[in-house]
Write an enzyme that holds these catalytic residues in place. Structure first.
Site, PDB file in Angstrom:
ATOM      1  N   ASP A 161       0.842  -1.199   0.000  1.00  0.00           N
ATOM      2  CA  ASP A 161       0.000   0.000   0.000  1.00  0.00           C
ATOM      3  C   ASP A 161       0.879   1.251   0.000  1.00  0.00           C
ATOM      4  O   ASP A 161       1.048   1.918   1.014  1.00  0.00           O
ATOM      5  CB  ASP A 161      -0.903  -0.040   1.237  1.00  0.00           C
ATOM      6  N   GLY A 211      -6.846  -2.698  10.867  1.00  0.00           N
ATOM      7  CA  GLY A 211      -5.572  -2.505  11.544  1.00  0.00           C
ATOM      8  C   GLY A 211      -5.669  -2.639  13.039  1.00  0.00           C
ATOM      9  O   GLY A 211      -5.587  -3.725  13.598  1.00  0.00           O
ATOM     10  N   ARG A 212      -5.859  -1.513  13.726  1.00  0.00           N
ATOM     11  CA  ARG A 212      -5.766  -1.479  15.187  1.00  0.00           C
ATOM     12  C   ARG A 212      -6.682  -2.446  15.925  1.00  0.00           C
ATOM     13  O   ARG A 212      -6.269  -2.981  16.956  1.00  0.00           O
ATOM     14  CB  ARG A 212      -6.004  -0.043  15.671  1.00  0.00           C
ATOM     15  N   GLN A 265     -10.085   7.976  11.216  1.00  0.00           N
ATOM     16  CA  GLN A 265     -10.861   7.789  10.002  1.00  0.00           C
ATOM     17  C   GLN A 265     -12.306   8.212  10.248  1.00  0.00           C
ATOM     18  O   GLN A 265     -12.880   7.950  11.304  1.00  0.00           O
ATOM     19  CB  GLN A 265     -10.782   6.333   9.543  1.00  0.00           C
ATOM     20  N   LYS A 305       0.504   3.665  -2.618  1.00  0.00           N
ATOM     21  CA  LYS A 305      -0.289   4.727  -3.264  1.00  0.00           C
ATOM     22  C   LYS A 305       0.557   5.567  -4.218  1.00  0.00           C
ATOM     23  O   LYS A 305       0.614   6.802  -4.120  1.00  0.00           O
ATOM     24  CB  LYS A 305      -0.925   5.633  -2.207  1.00  0.00           C
TER      25      LYS A 305
END
Length: 239
Positions: free
Chosen positions: A60, A207-208, A187, A62
């Site tokens: 990832d 993720g977390r 987010q 980008k």
């Protein structure tokens, strides 16, 4: 699980922390995402080490630059043997087409980022992107499809609209996934795994909730169970 739908985001500052977590996960139950922070710290050697343990990797990074530079970067990333990589759709048609030419269909899954899940309407207004987030995402997804890429990264809030507009043969990868009882962090456009899948997501980046869990493997199993519970009544298995 032949095609794990959860991609664990390894948002760590160094290889030691990442490998400690990876040692507690089963490659048959998830894939791994390596982003800018970890790749900058540990480089391709870490990617190769994790692939050697049986994990498929979503790189990832980008890529967003002039077409030639992005094409060369994609070609180099593909040579690592990663499962998936991404570019940024805001790079435009020529950049997306150059990336596709550098990474032929059927080799590495090549997808594009539309809008970061941290962005909302005020961010779009400030940088001069016209329309609501869903409108911008749909335009960028259509451009990505027209350039022959395999799919896009998008918020789970846009997946239903994109699935209806673009169809089943286009991969939707959704970050911003949180169990119902977890914190949204930074987010803004987020969803639960169940909501994302019901809306048409193919892969979930988490993720977390996993990496910071007391028992990451237990949390991964719980999330996979949530997915399995609705697969039989979803278009999910048809991708």
């Amino acid at each position: 699980m032949n095609d794990p739908r959860i991609i664990v985001a390894l948002d760590f500052p160094d290889s030691t922390s990442a490998l400690d977590l990876v040692a507690r996960l089963d490659p048959s139950l998830c894939r791994l995402k390596v982003g800018k922070e970890l790749f900058t710290a540990a480089g391709p050697q870490l990617v190769e080490k994790m692939m050697g343990k049986g994990f498929e990797i979503f790189l990832d990074l980008k890529f967003h630059d002039i077409p030639t530079t992005v094409a060369n970067a994609c070609r180099t990333a593909a040579a690592l043997g990663v499962w998936m990589m991404n570019v940024h759709a805001l790079g435009g048609r020529r950049m997306l087409a150059a990336a596709r030419e550098a990474v032929p269909p059927g080799s590495v899954r090549l997808i594009a980022v539309t809008l970061l899940t941290s962005m909302d309407q005020s961010d779009l207004d400030e940088v001069g992107l016209k329309g609501e987030p869903q409108d911008v995402v749909q335009r960028l997804a259509a451009l990505t499809r027209d350039c022959g890429l395999d799919g896009v990264v998008c918020s789970p809030l846009e997946t239903s609209r994109l699935r209806n507009a673009i169809g089943a043969d286009f991969c939707l990868v959704t970050p911003g996934i949180r169990p119902a009882d977890s914190s949204p962090d930074e987010q803004r456009r987020i969803s639960t795994p169940r909501q994302a899948i019901e809306n048409g997501a193919d892969y979930l980046v988490i993720g977390r909730p996993i990496t910071q869990a007391t028992e990451p493997a237990v949390m991964l199993s719980r999330l996979n169970k949530d997915i399995e519970d609705i697969r039989d009544v979803s278009r999910f298995d048809n991708f």
